[in-house]
Structure formats: structure tokens, C-alpha cells
Design an enzyme around this catalytic site. Structure first.
Site, PDB file in Angstrom:
ATOM      1  N   GLU A   1       0.810  -1.229  -0.143  1.00  0.00           N
ATOM      2  CA  GLU A   1      -0.034  -0.012   0.140  1.00  0.00           C
ATOM      3  C   GLU A   1       0.866   1.135   0.012  1.00  0.00           C
ATOM      4  O   GLU A   1       1.735   1.349   0.809  1.00  0.00           O
ATOM      5  CB  GLU A   1      -0.845   0.116   1.228  1.00  0.00           C
ATOM      6  CG  GLU A   1      -1.812   1.249   1.661  1.00  0.00           C
ATOM      7  CD  GLU A   1      -2.626   1.739   0.221  1.00  0.00           C
ATOM      8  OE1 GLU A   1      -3.393   0.951  -0.038  1.00  0.00           O
ATOM      9  OE2 GLU A   1      -2.221   2.935   0.155  1.00  0.00           O
TER      10      GLU A   1
ATOM     11  N   THR B   1     -10.584   4.798  -2.139  1.00  0.00           N
ATOM     12  CA  THR B   1     -12.112   5.090  -2.304  1.00  0.00           C
ATOM     13  C   THR B   1     -12.823   4.038  -1.366  1.00  0.00           C
ATOM     14  O   THR B   1     -13.979   4.536  -0.593  1.00  0.00           O
ATOM     15  CB  THR B   1     -12.244   4.092  -3.561  1.00  0.00           C
ATOM     16  OG1 THR B   1     -11.790   4.941  -4.832  1.00  0.00           O
ATOM     17  CG2 THR B   1     -13.962   4.367  -3.983  1.00  0.00           C
TER      18      THR B   1
ATOM     19  N   SER C   1     -20.596   5.059  -0.225  1.00  0.00           N
ATOM     20  CA  SER C   1     -22.117   5.259   0.255  1.00  0.00           C
ATOM     21  C   SER C   1     -22.263   4.172   1.462  1.00  0.00           C
ATOM     22  O   SER C   1     -23.079   4.064   1.848  1.00  0.00           O
ATOM     23  CB  SER C   1     -23.181   5.117  -0.955  1.00  0.00           C
ATOM     24  OG  SER C   1     -22.787   6.060  -1.728  1.00  0.00           O
TER      25      SER C   1
ATOM     26  N   ILE D   1     -22.922   1.089   1.025  1.00  0.00           N
ATOM     27  CA  ILE D   1     -24.218   0.394   0.612  1.00  0.00           C
ATOM     28  C   ILE D   1     -23.764  -1.009   0.322  1.00  0.00           C
ATOM     29  O   ILE D   1     -23.026  -1.015  -0.673  1.00  0.00           O
ATOM     30  CB  ILE D   1     -25.242   1.000  -0.012  1.00  0.00           C
ATOM     31  CG1 ILE D   1     -25.387   2.279   0.220  1.00  0.00           C
ATOM     32  CG2 ILE D   1     -26.479   0.133  -0.003  1.00  0.00           C
ATOM     33  CD1 ILE D   1     -26.067   2.658   1.579  1.00  0.00           C
TER      34      ILE D   1
ATOM     35  N   HIS E   1     -25.517  -3.230  -1.833  1.00  0.00           N
ATOM     36  CA  HIS E   1     -26.364  -3.262  -2.796  1.00  0.00           C
ATOM     37  C   HIS E   1     -27.111  -4.687  -2.985  1.00  0.00           C
ATOM     38  O   HIS E   1     -26.409  -5.641  -3.273  1.00  0.00           O
ATOM     39  CB  HIS E   1     -25.951  -2.542  -4.205  1.00  0.00           C
ATOM     40  CG  HIS E   1     -25.453  -1.147  -4.379  1.00  0.00           C
ATOM     41  ND1 HIS E   1     -26.437  -0.352  -4.198  1.00  0.00           N
ATOM     42  CD2 HIS E   1     -24.191  -0.672  -4.139  1.00  0.00           C
ATOM     43  CE1 HIS E   1     -25.852   1.009  -4.154  1.00  0.00           C
ATOM     44  NE2 HIS E   1     -24.340   0.684  -4.208  1.00  0.00           N
TER      45      HIS E   1
ATOM     46  N   VAL F   1       4.129   1.518  -5.310  1.00  0.00           N
ATOM     47  CA  VAL F   1       4.798   0.793  -6.469  1.00  0.00           C
ATOM     48  C   VAL F   1       5.025   1.815  -7.729  1.00  0.00           C
ATOM     49  O   VAL F   1       4.027   2.182  -8.027  1.00  0.00           O
ATOM     50  CB  VAL F   1       3.844  -0.313  -7.009  1.00  0.00           C
ATOM     51  CG1 VAL F   1       4.305  -1.100  -8.033  1.00  0.00           C
ATOM     52  CG2 VAL F   1       3.625  -1.271  -5.844  1.00  0.00           C
TER      53      VAL F   1
ATOM     54  N   ARG G   1     -14.816   7.149  -7.907  1.00  0.00           N
ATOM     55  CA  ARG G   1     -15.024   5.971  -8.494  1.00  0.00           C
ATOM     56  C   ARG G   1     -14.061   5.598  -9.570  1.00  0.00           C
ATOM     57  O   ARG G   1     -13.831   6.677 -10.452  1.00  0.00           O
ATOM     58  CB  ARG G   1     -16.533   5.970  -9.132  1.00  0.00           C
ATOM     59  CG  ARG G   1     -17.696   6.489  -8.099  1.00  0.00           C
ATOM     60  CD  ARG G   1     -18.872   6.704  -9.097  1.00  0.00           C
ATOM     61  NE  ARG G   1     -19.847   7.280  -8.251  1.00  0.00           N
ATOM     62  CZ  ARG G   1     -19.990   8.690  -8.023  1.00  0.00           C
ATOM     63  NH1 ARG G   1     -19.426   9.331  -8.197  1.00  0.00           N
ATOM     64  NH2 ARG G   1     -21.262   8.715  -7.222  1.00  0.00           N
TER      65      ARG G   1
ATOM     66  N   CYS H   1     -17.376  12.730  22.695  1.00  0.00           N
ATOM     67  CA  CYS H   1     -18.650  12.641  21.587  1.00  0.00           C
ATOM     68  C   CYS H   1     -18.957  11.154  21.287  1.00  0.00           C
ATOM     69  O   CYS H   1     -20.191  10.821  21.324  1.00  0.00           O
ATOM     70  CB  CYS H   1     -18.317  13.197  20.275  1.00  0.00           C
ATOM     71  SG  CYS H   1     -17.946  15.063  20.360  1.00  0.00           S
TER      72      CYS H   1
END
Ligand SMILES: Cc1cc2nc3c(=O)[nH]c(=O)nc-3n(C[C@H](O)[C@H](O)[C@H](O)COP(=O)(O)OP(=O)(O)OC[C@H]3O[C@@H](n4cnc5c(N)ncnc54)[C@H](O)[C@@H]3O)c2cc1C
Ligand SMILES: Cc1cc2nc3c(=O)[nH]c(=O)nc-3n(C[C@H](O)[C@H](O)[C@H](O)COP(=O)(O)OP(=O)(O)OC[C@H]3O[C@@H](n4cnc5c(N)ncnc54)[C@H](O)[C@@H]3O)c2cc1C
Lengths: 476, 417
Positions: free
Chosen positions: A32, A41, A46, A48, A50, A173, A311, A402
Site C-alpha cells: 500500500e 475509495t 456510500s 451500501i 447493494h 509501486v 469511482r 462525543c
């Protein structure tokens, strides 16, 4: 160093692939360029899971989405990652859109999505009381859910490391050479060898492929911006509320997150710079306007932060998961745009199977499928808290007020396999600094704890690696 | 389960003053809970002077002011636990708290005094576009880094918001060798004290730009600059006025929010303007036996007023514990025409003392009149040469006047320009 497989990119895709491969007696490197996993990303989307009715039947996207969504609940349970099966709604605002959702239903049935149903207006309002009066009906998908995408990524990478994979962070890399048998992977300073490479570099997958002369992948970064609201208005959405999709994607959604916040977004804009995750006032204003069409009572008063993700939009309009035409030992996992998160568990299995055909590997008898369950003080009963602090007093010191995160949890995050090295790393593992004051109170304490535990000076601690330092020299 | 007559949550100037007063009024069983390592609250990091002019008649630094109270707390043998965070208050006034030594504490209190102070508004609340680079922090966080940890959080600084902390930090960072390029204030006036604008900006030649805000933050890893722009009357950025300013740090001093999580969770009524509890003249909240004072009740600019208010709350809590508070008959107070809020929001007309009403105005006025009306009839009117949002005002309702009121009446305070 010599490895059997190097996975480039520790996003959700690369990390889950590394975990899947760590079931076998092979040497794995998870490489990494950032200081931590889930910095691309996989940390800004979102979140979700899907149901799988969006993708064209027969595509890899359709197949892996449905399969991934099926695997997700069990995987999250095994890895102690928050997942909630809340279901999703695609809301129709006109007769034309009612037709669209019927088409989506049919497509979903073809893709093998279970339980799809069309809600009429009354049923929709009953299920989602804040929905606009303009809504005519919706497609209900009970198999959809929400997950914590960065926790899934971190848990997968941690678990891979527990099973012998090596996490190599801060290694960008830049060069890949092939001698006919093996690759040499270099960041310009150091290098290592590996027999196989898996390209899971997210929006950079085209550039990584190009390093071996494979120029077949064309990705455009498509930016999506979000606003995250305080938990106090998390109740405004019970399910993930989509609008009808367009050619730029699934449109603006309103959804609760696994932690009970409310998420609004994403916008969609094709850009050029693959590192540009800045938010813009225009997009933020647009998102709100469009989201209000679904849930009219939204406002910006409870916004606690905004962010953007990219994306990896690919001109092929499907995931590209196959050996490169340039080199059989180099496997691309490219163009993994939405529903990449949902599909990731299935992508990992798919890539593993592909690799096993080439690689002679045996399954390990001592594979550990799970990680240590993270302590989550905020979810405990007072009895459990009492017992916990008796065992380890560090859990008696609250650092983030919090989110009620204790020093013990932060120490666990730092000392975990492939643990946190910077403030954002601590944040993503523990939620310290993710609440309504956004680290105003605990930020400096987290810096202190990191410095103490890593044995460095305060001003060597960064926000998120690289040159993101927080403090300069000492005062006069 | 531990038992105390009064549990005070927060050991800042408010909590200490309230505890001391309660003790003076005859309550012995008092416990202060403080989550920091020491008593003193936010004052511990305010090493500039300007504290105590009203209360002690001398100019002290924050820690000096706090020290006077810490000494008294020790002398009077008031119990306290530091490094201890209160997590929850229940309907029946049981306080749950944690620390490393005692683990989870369960404390039954007869009365609870809320003195948790306030926190700074974060960037998210402003929804500023741009990157999420390091180098954006609240002015209070920067203050802690500089004054407590001894590290500079940046070298070229833009400050958004002209609250007092921002102004103080403009001077502090300058004295430490940083370059403060500009202080931007969204409103057409500063919410800071006039003396701070003079002493912290003017004396150092730091420009203050009113009706101006930061619209974008630039820089990948660390802040590299910000774009500022003027705003119109509706506070919207005006196209074409954007200006790029190179800097490595953006400090935010954009307001303080009372720290009322515990208050909200137990269902105490909050005032939407102050964001603190609705209280009576003894600072008792809608929940019997729970009192609130200091910045948790409403944001104060001067600690001296915090002390006075907290003494009132301490006295109220003591009366409550000793059974000296009988059934009240309330009138309510209401800020109108330029008056943003009044504390207390209700007053017991059976009270035997004069009552001071504190209030804030929403804009600056020159030679205006403050008018107090009871059920529509003017009872007090006083000329004020200057009124500003940053400076808290007060009027006193004499006890004989108070006694002439009837339950459910309304006192209104307004400004007439
Ligand atoms: C706005 C938006 C919303 C989305 N919503 C959803 C959703 O709701 N549901 C869903 O299923 N999917 C969603 N997605 C898609 C999903 O987030 C992605 O498909 C998924 O996160 C991709 O993961 P990844 O591991 O391929 O990429 P990444 O997470 O980007 O990981 C790639 C990694 O590779 C590293 N890397 C890059 N170059 C190099 C190099 N040279 N050397 C070393 N490392 C390198 C990067 O630093 C990064 O960590 C969304 C995406 C976006 C942008
Ligand atoms: C930067 C700055 C500059 C200032 N300059 C001046 C000045 O020049 N002159 C002046 O007169 N005034 C000044 N003030 C104002 C003054 O300092 C404050 O009004 C005063 O400190 C408020 O007192 P407090 O006790 O209400 O709050 P605080 O001092 O904030 O104390 C609250 C305490 O409660 C604790 N606490 C909160 N929640 C919990 C919990 N759940 N459990 C346990 N403990 C908890 C906190 O740790 C804190 O110690 C300044 C304030 C700031 C921030």
C-alpha cells in the site's frame, strides 16, 4: 524478500483478496502506498451493500454483486465488522419512474436478487415516514444493507496479517520488472520479488497495469461528494433511499450509516486528477437540493463533515478481473467501481480461484478466520464496563467524549496486527474524533498517545501519513 | 453505590464556585467530577491575563484565577475526582462516571450541578469545501498545543472567526513567531471583546476582515492555502471577491456550543437559542434537583460572571438539599426586538431577593435604550451608550417589584435604538 503473491492496493478489494489467499500456505505481500489501509475509495463511499438489481444481467458486476451481498452478513459477523440489513428503496416520483422501477425489479429477478417488491405510496410512507409527498412508490429490496467500509477493509487486512500475510505500508509501486519467471516490484528505493501480482490499485489500476506494458485499461476518476450529519437526525431515514438511476450512476441517496449518522450524497463528476478528493461548495449545495426531493425536511444545520471519494469508472462498464493479456502471472482486479464494496467478498473468492488454477497451494489447517473482537465501550452495559475496567484500567479513561472512546480502545488500535500509525488510523479503527466535535477535544490526546506508544516526538505524528504533520517545532 | 448530597459535574470555575457556595450554605457532602487531570477547566490553557477584573478587582491569568478556587476547594476539604468522566445522569439523579482507579462509579445524588462548560464548533458545522488536509483545527486546540504541550501547530496562519479565543490565539501565535495573515469574520461585527480586538489584532497590525469567510481549503496532506471571499447580507459568498491566501494553518474560532449531551439524554428542557438548559433564577433546570451554571448554561465571555452565576446555582442546590426551596410560582422572561436571549428563562416570584437577568443583543447599537416590560407595561428603562453581541448585559429586578408580579406573567426585555 521473495513472495508468492503481491497484492497491490490495500483497499477493500486488495485486503479481502489477501485474506482469502492467506488461507493457503503461500507467502503474501499486501502493498500500500499510503500509511494505512482503506485510504482510497474504500474509505469514502456510500457504504451500501447493494441488492444487485442495477447491473446488466450476465455481467461480472451483476454476478459478483449478488454473490458478494450474499456473503457479506456472515463475513462481517466473523470479522466483527458493523453490518445492518436495513434494506433499500428506489423511490419513483412519476409514472415514468414507476415504469423504471418495474424494469429494475425485472432485472433484479434475472440477476437472482431475492425478495424484491414494488411498494405503493401508502406502503412507502408507512415504511419511511419522512419521505416526500411527491413520491409515488418505490422498489423495496430487503437483501440490501449497510456496512462500515473502512472497518471491513481494516479487519480483512488485519486478519490476513494474523494469518501470515505481510502488510507493507508507505510503499508506492513505481516500477515492475519481469525476468520471465518472477516480478521485481520497486518503489524507486527498495524492491522485492514475487511470482504473481494482483492489481487492486483502485483508481490507479490503469497505471499499475501500464507498468507491465498493459495499456488495455482506461479508467476515469468520477468524484462523489457527501455530507455526513449528526446522529441526532439519523432517524430521518430507516432504509437506504435511492432515487431512480441515471447514466452517471445511482444518483443521490439518503441513508443511515451503521453508526447511526445520516449520509447524503454522492454527486457524480468526471475529473482528471486521481488524487483530487476536495469537496466543492457547488456539489454540496446540489446534493442537498436533490436529496430534499426524497426527504424534504433535510437541512445543513446538522452537517458534521463532508468528504469525497473517487469511482474507478471504466469505459468497459464492467469489472475487469482476469489475467493481463501481457502476462499470465499478473491479474487485474480493475474498474472496481460501485458496487465494488458489495462485490468485494465475492471478488476475493473469484480471484483466489483464478490464482489457485495457476499456483500449487495447499489450504492451511491453522487458518484463523476471525480477529480479536474489538472492545466497543460505548455499546457495553454498565456491568460489562465495570468488569472491563477491573481487568484493564485503560478502559476507564475516556479520550473521545462525543463517541465515548476509551484509552484502552486506542491502545488496542495501535497495537493491533498492522495497527494504526496516525490520527486518522486511530479514528477509523476506534471512531475517536468522528463525533460531532470532529476531534476538537480528543485530537491532541490521540497525538499524545500515538507519540508515547510509538516512541516518537509529538511533532512526528501525522494526520494521515506523508507530509500531513500536525505540529511544527517547539515553542520559544 | 456512593451517596452524596450534591454531585458537581465539571471542575472548571463554574463547578468549583458552585461547590464552594453550597458548602458555605451548609451542605457538607459534595463531590466534584472532572474529566481532565486537574481542576480549573478551560482556564488552565488561558495563560493570558484578563481574568478577575470584576470579581477580584485585579487582572489575573487564567491559571491564576483558577488557582484561587482550587486552593479554596482544598482548604474547605471539598471532595473531587479528576480524570473522571461523567457518562450519564438518570431520572432519579444517579450519576454514572468512570476513571482508571475506581472503574465505573455509581453515585446517588440529592442534587446535581451541571458545570460541563462548552466546546468549540468544528469545521463540519461550517461545511467549508476543499480538502481534508492536516492543519485545520479549532483555536482552542491550537491554544492547548502551544500553551500546554509547547508545540507550534503552524507558521502561516489564517483565522476564521473573531471570537475571543481566535483573537487571543492571533496574538499568541504572533508572539511565538508565526505570521497571522488575516482574521476573517462572517458577520459585519466581531463577537469578541473590544479590548481583545485592540490588544490582540490592532497592536500587532493583524487585519480583521468583516463580512468575509473562508470558502475553500487547499492542500493535499497539509494545508497550503485558503480561498476567502466577502459575503452579502444573507451571508452568502459574493462571486468575484475570492482571494487566495497562502497559509499552512487554518484556525477556527466560530463559536462555542454548550456541552449538553448529558443534559439532553436525561430529557432536560433546552433553550434553542442558548443551547443550554432552561432555568429559574437559582439555575434549577426542568428536572427537579438538577442545576446548571457557567458555559454549559450559556456561553460567557467573562469568567467573573461564570463565578457569580455558579454561586447562585450552588446556593440553589444547597437550599434544595436542605429542604428550603418551597413550591415556586413562575413568571417567564423573553427577549424581543434585538435581545437574543435572557437567562434565567423563568423567575420564582416568591423569591426573597433581587433577581439579575442576563441577556445578549443580536447586533451592535450606539446610544440605545434597554426597556424592560412586565405584561406589556414598562417597568425599567436605561440608556446604554453601546451594546454589542460580544458583551453580556444585565438588568436587576428589585424584590419589591418582583413581589408585585403574578404567576404566569411575562417579562420582556427589548432594545430601542
Ligand atoms: C462515491 C462512491 C460511492 C460508492 N458507493 C458504493 C456503495 O454504496 N456500495 C458499493 O458496493 N460500492 C460503492 N462504491 C464503490 C466502492 O467504494 C469501490 O468499488 C471500492 O471501494 C473499491 O475498492 P478498491 O480496493 O478497488 O479501491 P481503493 O479502496 O481505492 O484501494 C486501492 C488502493 O490502492 C492503493 N494504491 C494505488 N496506487 C498504488 C501504488 N502505486 N502502489 C501501492 N498502492 C497503491 C491506494 O492507495 C488504495 O489504498 C462507491 C464508490 C464511490 C467513489
Ligand atoms: C480561550 C479562552 C479565552 C478566554 N478568555 C477570557 C478572558 O480573558 N477573561 C475572562 O474573564 N474569561 C475568559 N474566557 C472565558 C472563561 O474562561 C470561561 O467563561 C470559563 O472558563 C467557563 O467556566 P466553566 O466552568 O463554565 O467551563 P470550563 O472552564 O470549560 O469547565 C468545564 C469543566 O467541565 C469538565 N467536564 C465537562 N464534561 C464533563 C463530564 N462529562 N465529566 C466530567 N467533567 C466534565 C471539563 O473538563 C472542564 O474542566 C475565555 C475562555 C476561553 C475558552
Amino acid at each position: 524478500m521473495n513472495y508468492d503473491v503481491a497484492v497491490i492496493g490495500a483497499g477493500v478489494v486488495g485486503s479481502l483478496i489477501a485474506r482469502e489467499l492467506s488461507r493457503y500456505n503461500i507467502k503474501i505481500a499486501l502493498v500500500e502506498k499510503c500509511s494505512d489501509m482503506a485510504m482510497g475509495t474504500s474509505k469514502a463511499n456510500s457504504a451500501i451493500v447493494h441488492a444487485g438489481f442495477d447491473a446488466k444481467p450476465g455481467t461480472l458486476k451483476a454476478k459478483l454483486n449478488v454473490k458478494g451481498t450474499e456473503l457479506m452478513p456472515e463475513l462481517c459477523k466473523t470479522l466483527f465488522v458493523p453490518f445492518k440489513p436495513i434494506g433499500s428503496l428506489v423511490v419513483a416520483f412519476s409514472d415514468e419512474e414507476m415504469e423504471t422501477i418495474k424494469e429494475l425489479l425485472n432485472r433484479g429477478v434475472e440477476n437472482g436478487v431475492p425478495g424484491l417488491e414494488i411498494y405503493d405510496k401508502a406502503k412507502l410512507r408507512e415504511e419511511e415516514p419522512t419521505i416526500s409527498d411527491e413520491a409515488k412508490g418505490a422498489l423495496w429490496a430487503p437483501s440490501a444493507g449497510i456496512v462500515c467500509p473502512y472497518e471491513l477493509t481494516i479487519a480483512a487486512a488485519e486478519n490476513a496479517v494474523m494469518n501470515g500475510a505481510e502488510f507493507i505500508r508507505n510503499f508506492e509501486v513505481k516500477k515492475i520488472d519481469f525476468n520471465g519467471k518472477e516480478f521485481t516490484i520497486s518503489n524507486g528505493e527498495t524492491s522485492f520479488n514475487t511470482k504473481y501480482v494482483i492489481n487492486a490499485a483502485g483508481v490507479f489500476c490503469d497505471e499499475i497495469a501500464a507498468l507491465i506494458g498493459d495499456n488495455s485499461i482506461h479508467t476515469v476518476p468520477r468524484k462523489g461528494e457527501y455530507m455526513l450529519c449528526d446522529k441526532s437526525i439519523g432517524y430521518l431515514a430507516k432504509h437506504t433511499i435511492f432515487q431512480c438511476p441515471s447514466k452517471m450512476g445511482k444518483g443521490i441517496l439518503v441513508t443511515p450509516t451503521v453508526d447511526g449518522n445520516l449520509l447524503i450524497g454522492p454527486s457524480a463528476l468526471d475529473i482528471e486528477d486521481k488524487t483530487d478528493v476536495a469537496t466543492t461548495s457547488e456539489a454540496l449545495a446540489d446534493i442537498l437540493e436533490i436529496a430534499k426531493k426524497s426527504v424534504p425536511c433535510l437541512n445543513t444545520r446538522e452537517v458534521i463533515t463532508s468528504f469525497a471519494g473517487l469511482r474507478a469508472h471504466c469505459d468497459k462498464d464492467d469489472f475487469i478481473i482476469e489475467p493481463s493479456e501481457k502476462n499470465e502471472q499478473f491479474i487485474n482486479a480493475a474498474g472496481i467501481e460501485s458496487p465494488g464494496l458489495s462485490s468485494a467478498p465475492a471478488i476475493a473468492v473469484y480471484v483466489k480461484d483464478m490464482l489457485l488454477e495457476k499456483l500449487n497451494a495447499e489450504e492451511k489447517a491453522d487458518f484463523i478466520p476471525s480477529r480479536k473482537e474489538p472492545v466497543r465501550f460505548r455499546h457495553m452495559s454498565n456491568e460489562e464496563r465495570k468488569a472491563l475496567i477491573e481487568k484493564n484500567p485503560a478502559y476507564g479513561r475516556i479520550i473521545c467524549r462525543c463517541e465515548t472512546i476509551t484509552e484502552g480502545e486506542i491502545l488496542d488500535a495501535i497495537h493491533a496486527p498492522a495497527g494504526a500509525r496516525d490520527v486518522d488510523g486511530v479514528k477509523r479503527r476506534t471512531r475517536a474524533g468522528m463525533g460531532r466535535c470532529q476531534g476538537g477535544f480528543c485530537g491532541s490526546k490521540v497525538v499524545e498517545i500515538l507519540a508515547r506508544e510509538l516512541g516518537v516526538e509529538l511533532n512526528e505524528i501525522t494526520k494521515c501519513g506523508g507530509s500531513s504533520k500536525i505540529l511544527y517545532e517547539r515553542t520559544k | 453505590m456512593l451517596n452524596y448530597d450534591i454531585v458537581v459535574i465539571g471542575g472548571g470555575p463554574a463547578g468549583m464556585a458552585a461547590a464552594l457556595k453550597a458548602k458555605e450554605c451548609g451542605v457538607d457532602s459534595i463531590l466534584i467530577l472532572e474529566r481532565a487531570e486537574t481542576l480549573g477547566g478551560i482556564l488552565e490553557q488561558c495563560i493570558h491575563t484578563g481574568f478577575g477584573l470584576h470579581y477580584f478587582g485585579e487582572e489575573l491569568s487564567g491559571p491564576e484565577y483558577a488557582d484561587r478556587f482550587i486552593q479554596l476547594v482544598n482548604e474547605k476539604k471539598i471532595e473531587y475526582k479528576v480524570d473522571t468522566m461523567a457518562l450519564q445522569i438518570t431520572e432519579s439523579n444517579v450519576v454514572y462516571a468512570v476513571n482508571k482507579e475506581d472503574g465505573l462509579l455509581e453515585i446517588q445524588a440529592k442534587a446535581v450541578i451541571l458545570a460541563m462548560g462548552c466546546r468549540e464548533r468544528p469545521r463540519g458545522a461550517l461545511n467549508i469545501a476543499g480538502t481534508r488536509a492536516a492543519g485545520v483545527m479549532s483555536a482552542g486546540t491550537a491554544q492547548k498545543y502551544v500553551n500546554i504541550d509547547g508545540y507550534m501547530p503552524g507558521k502561516k496562519v489564517v483565522i476564521l472567526g473573531s471570537g475571543d479565543i481566535g483573537l487571543i490565539m492571533a496574538r499568541r501565535m504572533t508572539l511565538e513567531g508565526a505570521e497571522v495573515k488575516v482574521v476573517c469574520e462572517l458577520m459585519p461585527y466581531s463577537s469578541g471583546l473590544t479590548r481583545n480586538i485592540v490588544q490582540c489584532l490592532d497592536d500587532f497590525g493583524i487585519p480583521l476582515r468583516l463580512s468575509c469567510t473562508v470558502v475553500e481549503i487547499h492542500g493535499k496532506d497539509r494545508v497550503e492555502g485558503v480561498t476567502i471571499a466577502n459575503v452579502d447580507e444573507k451571508l452568502r459568498p459574493i462571486k468575484g471577491t475570492e482571494q487566495y491566501i497562502e497559509c499552512d494553518t487554518l484556525l477556527l474560532s466560530v463559536g462555542l456550543i454548550p456541552e449538553n449531551e448529558l443534559t439532553r439524554e436525561v430529557g432536560i428542557e433546552l433553550d434553542p437559542v442558548t443551547k443550554g438548559a432552561v432555568v429559574d433564577e437559582f439555575r434549577e433546570t426542568s428536572h427537579k434537583g438538577v442545576f446548571a451554571c457557567g458555559n454549559v448554561l450559556h456561553v460567557h465571555d467573562l469568567v467573573d460572571y461564570v463565578t457569580l452565576e455558579s454561586q447562585t446555582a450552588g446556593e440553589g442546590a444547597a437550599k434544595y438539599v436542605l429542604g428550603k426551596k418551597d413550591a415556586p410560582e413562575y413568571i417567564t422572561t423573553k427577549g424581543v426586538n434585538g435581545v437574543r436571549y435572557i437567562v434565567p428563562q423563568k423567575v420564582n416570584i416568591k423569591n426573597d431577593d433581587d433577581v439579575k437577568l442576563y441577556f445578549r443583543v443580536g447586533q451592535t447599537y450606539k446610544n440605545a435604550k434597554v426597556v424592560v416590560k412586565y405584561n406589556g407595561n414598562e417597568i425599567i428603562s436605561k440608556k446604554r451608550p453601546r451594546l454589542a453581541p460580544g458583551e453580556m448585559e444585565n438588568v436587576v429586578i428589585k424584590n419589591d417589584i418582583l413581589k408585585s408580579f403574578a404567576a404566569d406573567g411575562v417579562i420582556e426585555i427589548s432594545v430601542e435604538a
